[in-house]
Design an enzyme around this catalytic site. Structure first.
Site, PDB file in Angstrom:
ATOM      1  CG  LEU A  15      -1.774  -1.071   1.393  1.00 49.74           C
ATOM      2  CD1 LEU A  15      -2.804  -1.004   2.274  1.00 49.74           C
ATOM      3  CD2 LEU A  15      -2.552  -1.369  -0.061  1.00 49.74           C
ATOM      4  CG  ASP A  52      12.901  -0.379  14.225  1.00 50.59           C
ATOM      5  OD1 ASP A  52      11.695  -0.252  14.700  1.00 50.59           O
ATOM      6  OD2 ASP A  52      13.451  -1.295  14.613  1.00 50.59           O
ATOM      7  N   GLY A  73       2.966   2.071   8.537  1.00 50.06           N
ATOM      8  CA  GLY A  73       4.057   1.143   8.995  1.00 50.06           C
ATOM      9  C   GLY A  73       3.576   0.117  10.058  1.00 50.06           C
ATOM     10  N   GLY A  74       4.465  -0.871  10.326  1.00 47.85           N
ATOM     11  CA  GLY A  74       4.227  -1.798  11.402  1.00 47.85           C
ATOM     12  C   GLY A  74       3.848  -3.243  10.990  1.00 47.85           C
ATOM     13  CB  VAL A  75       2.963  -6.306  12.804  1.00 45.97           C
ATOM     14  CG1 VAL A  75       2.414  -7.781  12.474  1.00 45.97           C
ATOM     15  CG2 VAL A  75       4.521  -6.366  13.300  1.00 45.97           C
ATOM     16  CE1 TYR A 136      -2.525  -5.243  11.099  1.00 50.31           C
ATOM     17  CE2 TYR A 136      -4.425  -6.166  10.882  1.00 50.31           C
ATOM     18  CZ  TYR A 136      -3.579  -5.398  10.361  1.00 50.31           C
ATOM     19  OH  TYR A 136      -3.672  -4.584   9.362  1.00 50.31           O
ATOM     20  CB  SER A 165      -9.718  -7.095   1.341  1.00 43.00           C
ATOM     21  OG  SER A 165     -10.427  -7.775   2.530  1.00 43.00           O
TER      22      SER A 165
END
Length: 273
Positions: A15, A52, A73-75, A136, A165
């Site tokens: 994305l 980071d 950003g991130g998981v 999450y 989605s």
């Protein structure tokens, strides 16, 4: 907002790369960052710094002078708690502290997985109860609440995009309700960035899908309406289901079924909710 640089975290992800191309084409000055290198050629009005999210000093430095932080950003999938907590909780705090210092607006990539354990028979408004379907999704619910806190306490504007989605095309029957086209995503984020004012807002990140489970939100504040629809894929996807009763019962789909150990309640169970 657009006269100042825009910081995009998670720029190297699927994305983030779409947003980089679209927003650069709109003339925005972009500061891109990710924990991994940016894989594409940089637009002339963009720069990239590898960093980071857990490095608060780095995030503060990247945000200096920015008017908007696009936090993608991130998981981005279900992972164990110890994997999620660093980038998705501590990293989020660094983003909001940077926004508070700079007076910047935050556009937060939240997720439908923050409400994933609502059943598919329900139709939800943006003020519905959080029902995360994993660690999450829990981090995304926390992120939306952090936005609420920073608006109420510090006046930091934030738009929480509860993304369904977002893929090139929907791939199964569930996505006939949840799909957000890349083009609709990019238009949505652009409108969030250039809108005169947002306050604390929540917007369902889905295209104009007739099978949607989601309705009222704050999109009117930014002047956005989706242009695409998953309906054109219905003929080929309507019967494409998982066969897993937990997956098919809840809006979060397969994330709900991951590590699911509860005896599934029947619809007649008075304690089912």
């Amino acid at each position: 907002m657009t006269t100042k640089p825009v910081l995009l975290t998670g720029a190297s992800g699927a994305l983030g790369r779409q947003l980089t191309r679209a927003l650069a084409a709109e003339g925005l000055t972009l500061r891109l960052t990710d924990i991994v290198p940016f894989p594409d050629a940089l637009p002339t009005n963009a720069s990239f710094t590898q960093a980071d999210l857990e490095d608060g000093v780095a995030i503060l430095g990247l945000a200096e002078g920015c008017g908007t932080i696009l936090h993608f950003g991130g998981v981005s999938v279900e992972k164990p708690f110890e994997t999620v907590i660093g980038p998705n909780i501590r990293g989020l705090y660094h983003v909001y502290e940077a926004a508070r210092r700079e007076g910047a607006r935050v556009i937060f990539a939240s997720s439908n997985h923050s409400i994933g354990f609502h059943e598919r028979e329900e139709t939800l408004d943006a003020d519905c109860q959080f029902r995360p379907d994993g660690f999450y999704g829990l981090s995304k619910a926390y992120g939306e609440l952090m936005g609420r806190l920073y608006w109420d306490k510090h006046g930091v504007e934030n738009v929480n995009l509860r993304i369904g989605s977002s893929f090139p095309e929907p791939i199964d029957a569930r996505m006939l309700a949840t799909w957000l086209s890349y083009a609709d995503l990019c238009r949505l984020v652009h409108r969030c960035t250039v809108a005169e004012a947002t306050g604390h807002a929540v917007i369902w990140g889905a295209s104009d899908n007739s099978r949607t489970w989601w309705r009222k939100d704050h999109r009117g504040r930014i002047g956005w309406a989706p242009a695409d629809t998953a309906d054109v894929f219905a003929g080929q996807l309507a019967g494409k289901v998982s066969g897993n009763p937990v997956t098919e019962r809840y809006q979060g789909g397969g994330f709900c079924a991951m590590a699911y150990s509860r005896k599934a309640p029947s619809p007649a169970d008075p304690l089912a909710d």
